[in-house]
Scaffold this motif. Structure first.
Motif, PDB file in Angstrom:
ATOM      1  N   THR A  25       0.841  -1.202   0.000  1.00 60.35           N
ATOM      2  CA  THR A  25       0.000   0.000   0.000  1.00 60.35           C
ATOM      3  C   THR A  25       0.877   1.252   0.000  1.00 60.35           C
ATOM      4  O   THR A  25       1.759   1.389   0.850  1.00 60.35           O
ATOM      5  CB  THR A  25      -0.906   0.007   1.248  1.00 60.35           C
ATOM      6  OG1 THR A  25      -1.766  -1.132   1.199  1.00 60.35           O
ATOM      7  CG2 THR A  25      -1.758   1.278   1.308  1.00 60.35           C
ATOM      8  N   ARG A  59      -2.969   0.967  -4.454  1.00 60.30           N
ATOM      9  CA  ARG A  59      -3.267  -0.375  -3.931  1.00 60.30           C
ATOM     10  C   ARG A  59      -3.781  -1.239  -5.081  1.00 60.30           C
ATOM     11  O   ARG A  59      -4.072  -0.736  -6.161  1.00 60.30           O
ATOM     12  CB  ARG A  59      -4.374  -0.305  -2.857  1.00 60.30           C
ATOM     13  CG  ARG A  59      -3.928   0.158  -1.500  1.00 60.30           C
ATOM     14  CD  ARG A  59      -5.131   0.220  -0.539  1.00 60.30           C
ATOM     15  NE  ARG A  59      -5.857  -1.043  -0.404  1.00 60.30           N
ATOM     16  CZ  ARG A  59      -5.513  -2.029   0.406  1.00 60.30           C
ATOM     17  NH1 ARG A  59      -4.453  -1.931   1.166  1.00 60.30           N
ATOM     18  NH2 ARG A  59      -6.232  -3.138   0.460  1.00 60.30           N
ATOM     19  N   PHE A  61      -6.548  -3.348  -4.585  1.00 60.60           N
ATOM     20  CA  PHE A  61      -8.013  -3.499  -4.431  1.00 60.60           C
ATOM     21  C   PHE A  61      -8.441  -2.611  -3.276  1.00 60.60           C
ATOM     22  O   PHE A  61      -7.632  -2.206  -2.440  1.00 60.60           O
ATOM     23  CB  PHE A  61      -8.409  -4.967  -4.193  1.00 60.60           C
ATOM     24  CG  PHE A  61      -7.726  -5.605  -3.024  1.00 60.60           C
ATOM     25  CD1 PHE A  61      -8.274  -5.540  -1.752  1.00 60.60           C
ATOM     26  CD2 PHE A  61      -6.507  -6.262  -3.188  1.00 60.60           C
ATOM     27  CE1 PHE A  61      -7.623  -6.115  -0.669  1.00 60.60           C
ATOM     28  CE2 PHE A  61      -5.854  -6.844  -2.108  1.00 60.60           C
ATOM     29  CZ  PHE A  61      -6.419  -6.769  -0.847  1.00 60.60           C
ATOM     30  N   ARG A  63     -10.392  -1.334   0.194  1.00 61.83           N
ATOM     31  CA  ARG A  63     -10.777  -1.845   1.513  1.00 61.83           C
ATOM     32  C   ARG A  63     -11.639  -0.775   2.181  1.00 61.83           C
ATOM     33  O   ARG A  63     -11.529   0.412   1.877  1.00 61.83           O
ATOM     34  CB  ARG A  63      -9.561  -2.191   2.357  1.00 61.83           C
ATOM     35  CG  ARG A  63      -8.643  -1.027   2.598  1.00 61.83           C
ATOM     36  CD  ARG A  63      -7.413  -1.402   3.404  1.00 61.83           C
ATOM     37  NE  ARG A  63      -6.450  -0.320   3.329  1.00 61.83           N
ATOM     38  CZ  ARG A  63      -5.258  -0.313   3.896  1.00 61.83           C
ATOM     39  NH1 ARG A  63      -4.858  -1.374   4.580  1.00 61.83           N
ATOM     40  NH2 ARG A  63      -4.453   0.706   3.792  1.00 61.83           N
ATOM     41  N   LEU A  66      -8.955  -0.943   7.727  1.00 62.48           N
ATOM     42  CA  LEU A  66      -7.835  -1.869   7.881  1.00 62.48           C
ATOM     43  C   LEU A  66      -8.373  -3.274   8.162  1.00 62.48           C
ATOM     44  O   LEU A  66      -9.120  -3.471   9.115  1.00 62.48           O
ATOM     45  CB  LEU A  66      -6.940  -1.403   9.037  1.00 62.48           C
ATOM     46  CG  LEU A  66      -5.581  -2.087   9.150  1.00 62.48           C
ATOM     47  CD1 LEU A  66      -4.698  -1.776   7.947  1.00 62.48           C
ATOM     48  CD2 LEU A  66      -4.872  -1.659  10.424  1.00 62.48           C
ATOM     49  N   PHE A  69     -11.947  -5.917   3.880  1.00 65.45           N
ATOM     50  CA  PHE A  69     -11.673  -5.836   2.450  1.00 65.45           C
ATOM     51  C   PHE A  69     -12.946  -5.789   1.606  1.00 65.45           C
ATOM     52  O   PHE A  69     -13.938  -6.427   1.935  1.00 65.45           O
ATOM     53  CB  PHE A  69     -10.808  -7.033   2.033  1.00 65.45           C
ATOM     54  CG  PHE A  69      -9.522  -7.102   2.807  1.00 65.45           C
ATOM     55  CD1 PHE A  69      -8.595  -6.073   2.700  1.00 65.45           C
ATOM     56  CD2 PHE A  69      -9.258  -8.158   3.666  1.00 65.45           C
ATOM     57  CE1 PHE A  69      -7.413  -6.112   3.426  1.00 65.45           C
ATOM     58  CE2 PHE A  69      -8.080  -8.204   4.395  1.00 65.45           C
ATOM     59  CZ  PHE A  69      -7.160  -7.179   4.276  1.00 65.45           C
ATOM     60  N   SER A 105       3.074  -7.307   1.266  1.00 67.38           N
ATOM     61  CA  SER A 105       1.857  -6.800   1.906  1.00 67.38           C
ATOM     62  C   SER A 105       0.662  -6.797   0.937  1.00 67.38           C
ATOM     63  O   SER A 105       0.284  -7.855   0.462  1.00 67.38           O
ATOM     64  CB  SER A 105       2.174  -5.407   2.474  1.00 67.38           C
ATOM     65  OG  SER A 105       1.165  -4.975   3.327  1.00 67.38           O
ATOM     66  N   ASN A 106       0.106  -5.647   0.594  1.00 68.22           N
ATOM     67  CA  ASN A 106      -1.060  -5.627  -0.296  1.00 68.22           C
ATOM     68  C   ASN A 106      -0.778  -6.367  -1.617  1.00 68.22           C
ATOM     69  O   ASN A 106      -1.654  -7.086  -2.128  1.00 68.22           O
ATOM     70  CB  ASN A 106      -1.473  -4.162  -0.557  1.00 68.22           C
ATOM     71  CG  ASN A 106      -2.733  -4.042  -1.376  1.00 68.22           C
ATOM     72  OD1 ASN A 106      -2.727  -3.483  -2.463  1.00 68.22           O
ATOM     73  ND2 ASN A 106      -3.831  -4.561  -0.878  1.00 68.22           N
ATOM     74  N   ASN A 109      -0.791 -10.008  -1.015  1.00 65.62           N
ATOM     75  CA  ASN A 109      -2.164 -10.475  -0.781  1.00 65.62           C
ATOM     76  C   ASN A 109      -2.910 -10.751  -2.078  1.00 65.62           C
ATOM     77  O   ASN A 109      -3.546 -11.789  -2.231  1.00 65.62           O
ATOM     78  CB  ASN A 109      -2.932  -9.447   0.060  1.00 65.62           C
ATOM     79  CG  ASN A 109      -2.375  -9.351   1.464  1.00 65.62           C
ATOM     80  OD1 ASN A 109      -1.586 -10.188   1.881  1.00 65.62           O
ATOM     81  ND2 ASN A 109      -2.780  -8.322   2.199  1.00 65.62           N
ATOM     82  N   MET A 131      -1.412 -12.027   3.954  1.00 64.11           N
ATOM     83  CA  MET A 131      -2.481 -12.552   4.801  1.00 64.11           C
ATOM     84  C   MET A 131      -3.574 -13.198   3.954  1.00 64.11           C
ATOM     85  O   MET A 131      -3.647 -12.981   2.752  1.00 64.11           O
ATOM     86  CB  MET A 131      -3.053 -11.455   5.691  1.00 64.11           C
ATOM     87  CG  MET A 131      -3.733 -10.321   4.973  1.00 64.11           C
ATOM     88  SD  MET A 131      -4.071  -8.918   6.102  1.00 64.11           S
ATOM     89  CE  MET A 131      -5.412  -9.571   7.076  1.00 64.11           C
ATOM     90  N   HIS A 187       5.648  -5.876  10.498  1.00 64.77           N
ATOM     91  CA  HIS A 187       5.183  -5.975   9.120  1.00 64.77           C
ATOM     92  C   HIS A 187       6.293  -5.637   8.114  1.00 64.77           C
ATOM     93  O   HIS A 187       6.109  -5.790   6.917  1.00 64.77           O
ATOM     94  CB  HIS A 187       3.985  -5.025   8.936  1.00 64.77           C
ATOM     95  CG  HIS A 187       3.136  -5.345   7.745  1.00 64.77           C
ATOM     96  ND1 HIS A 187       2.440  -6.534   7.628  1.00 64.77           N
ATOM     97  CD2 HIS A 187       2.853  -4.637   6.623  1.00 64.77           C
ATOM     98  CE1 HIS A 187       1.778  -6.536   6.481  1.00 64.77           C
ATOM     99  NE2 HIS A 187       2.011  -5.390   5.854  1.00 64.77           N
TER     100      HIS A 187
END
Ligand code: MLT
Length: 205
Positions: A25, A59, A61, A63, A66, A69, A105-106, A109, A131, A187
């Motif tokens: 992100t 990003r 996608f 959200r 936090l 999504f 991260s993003n 994902n 995640m 992170h």
């Protein structure tokens, strides 16, 4: 006409596995170039910028908050991203069956979401601080023989241990060969983690 998809391509050695970079992100297509140079020097590199804008941050996608999504956006953007990967890979003559997706991260994902729920030809994924976004059910792909590297920080404020374990279990169920790097960090990327990714590349590509 100018290509509307913001991306970056480095030709590298065409005999080596191409790497697709997906940023976190607020990042862009340049974010992980330095990492790629460290862990997989000379490999061809394609990096694509996510087209969703969250208060000025790129990003892949939407959200709502936090960890909350927008799953409709996730599916729509997964379709867009996969189509762009295929289009750009054809344009630059990259072999998708050898392609390793590396995301942070993003970007990790959406990369893992696409890899686990859609039919792709990718050879593997490096998911850094990734995640599980959805409850994976019937659409879990058979990834037998595929290679996946995951990293997790035990003090991550974004990825809970429970969530990471779900991701891990789903990947185990998919049949892939899983390598996990876990430490007491958060992170962010750590030097030891970068070394582990490099070792993974050295031994698997
Ligand atoms: C996501 O939104 O994909 C995760 O929360 C990670 C991130 O903040 O980028």
């Amino acid at each position: 006409a100018q290509d509307p998809v913001r991306h970056l391509f480095r030709a590298g050695n065409q005999d080596l596995a191409p790497i697709l970079l997906l940023h976190g992100t607020g990042g862009d297509e340049t974010e992980l170039i330095g990492l790629a140079e460290l862990v997989a020097p000379d490999h061809p590199v394609l990096a694509i910028r996510g087209r969703v804008n969250e208060n000025g941050m790129n990003r892949y996608f939407n959200r709502f908050a936090l960890g909350d999504f927008d799953l409709e956006s996730l599916e729509e953007e997964s379709t867009w991203l996969l189509a762009e990967i295929r289009r750009l890979a054809a344009h630059y003559q990259l072999d998708l069956t050898k392609m390793i997706v590396m995301g942070y991260s993003n970007g990790a994902n959406i990369g893992l979401h696409i890899y686990m729920s859609r039919s792709t030809d990718f050879a593997g994924v490096v998911g850094l601080h990734a995640m599980q976004l959805t409850s994976v059910t019937d659409d879990l792909q058979n990834l037998t023989g595929q290679r996946v590297f995951l990293s997790f920080g035990e003090h991550d404020q974004i990825v809970s241990e429970n969530n990471f374990n779900q991701l891990k279990e789903n990947l185990e169920r998919s049949g892939c060969q899983l390598t996990i790097f876990q430490n007491a960090g958060g992170h962010h990327l750590t030097q030891a983690e970068v070394n582990a990714v490099k070792e993974w590349f050295d031994t698997t590509t």
